[in-house]
Design a protein around this motif. Structure first.
Motif, mmCIF file in Angstrom:
data_model
loop_
_atom_site.group_PDB
_atom_site.id
_atom_site.type_symbol
_atom_site.label_atom_id
_atom_site.label_comp_id
_atom_site.label_asym_id
_atom_site.label_seq_id
_atom_site.Cartn_x
_atom_site.Cartn_y
_atom_site.Cartn_z
ATOM 1 N N VAL A 11 0.839 -1.198 0.000
ATOM 2 C CA VAL A 11 0.000 0.000 0.000
ATOM 3 C C VAL A 11 0.877 1.252 0.000
ATOM 4 N N LEU A 12 1.921 1.263 0.803
ATOM 5 C CA LEU A 12 2.810 2.425 0.843
ATOM 6 C C LEU A 12 3.517 2.625 -0.499
ATOM 7 N N ALA A 13 3.879 1.537 -1.164
ATOM 8 C CA ALA A 13 4.490 1.652 -2.499
ATOM 9 C C ALA A 13 3.499 2.256 -3.486
ATOM 10 N N ARG A 14 2.235 1.849 -3.396
ATOM 11 C CA ARG A 14 1.202 2.437 -4.264
ATOM 12 C C ARG A 14 1.065 3.930 -4.011
ATOM 13 N N ILE A 15 1.058 4.300 -2.748
ATOM 14 C CA ILE A 15 0.924 5.725 -2.386
ATOM 15 C C ILE A 15 2.087 6.519 -2.960
ATOM 16 N N ARG A 16 3.268 5.975 -2.877
ATOM 17 C CA ARG A 16 4.440 6.677 -3.397
ATOM 18 C C ARG A 16 4.362 6.834 -4.919
ATOM 19 N N ARG A 17 3.861 5.800 -5.608
ATOM 20 C CA ARG A 17 3.685 5.906 -7.060
ATOM 21 C C ARG A 17 2.641 6.974 -7.393
ATOM 22 N N ARG A 19 1.872 9.553 -5.572
ATOM 23 C CA ARG A 19 2.506 10.846 -5.299
ATOM 24 C C ARG A 19 3.379 11.262 -6.483
ATOM 25 N N GLY A 20 4.143 10.319 -7.016
ATOM 26 C CA GLY A 20 4.987 10.606 -8.180
ATOM 27 C C GLY A 20 4.156 11.011 -9.393
ATOM 28 N N GLN A 21 3.027 10.333 -9.590
ATOM 29 C CA GLN A 21 2.148 10.696 -10.703
ATOM 30 C C GLN A 21 1.596 12.109 -10.506
ATOM 31 N N CYS A 22 1.203 12.441 -9.292
ATOM 32 C CA CYS A 22 0.667 13.786 -9.007
ATOM 33 C C CYS A 22 1.741 14.847 -9.209
ATOM 34 N N GLU A 23 2.949 14.553 -8.791
ATOM 35 C CA GLU A 23 4.039 15.502 -8.998
ATOM 36 C C GLU A 23 4.320 15.688 -10.485
#
Length: 91
Positions: A11-17, A19-23
């Motif tokens: 789940v944390l890896a998904r959140i980080r991805r 976040r990267g997409q939003c950035e």
């Protein structure tokens, strides 16, 4: 919320991805990117968030329903909670 270390890591890896997409979307908007790629990025972010929601919801369902309810009132409360969560997910 995923409770096992493996689920939490996923789940944390998904959140980080996400976040990267939003950035990436933010950078594209700041750079004045064309609408087509921006819309594709937004759709990708929406898909990623839906996948995250689905994964967390599945984990919660398993946690709630793998153990039997103590009584009919408890069972009804679980069903009501799940109904509410699924309705908010489908909006």
């Amino acid at each position: 919320m995923p409770h096992s270390p493996e689920e939490k890591k996923k789940v944390l890896a998904r959140i980080r991805r996400i976040r990267g997409q939003c950035e990436g979307l933010e950078r594209a908007l700041e750079a004045g990117a064309d609408c087509g790629p921006v819309l594709q990025q937004i759709a990708a972010i929406r898909g990623a968030v839906n996948g995250l929601m689905s994964e967390v919801l599945e984990s919660h369902l398993r946690e709630q329903f793998e153990q039997p309810a103590r009584d009919a009132v408890g069972r009804r409360a679980r069903v009501d909670e799940m109904t509410s969560l699924i309705r908010s997910y489908l909006k």
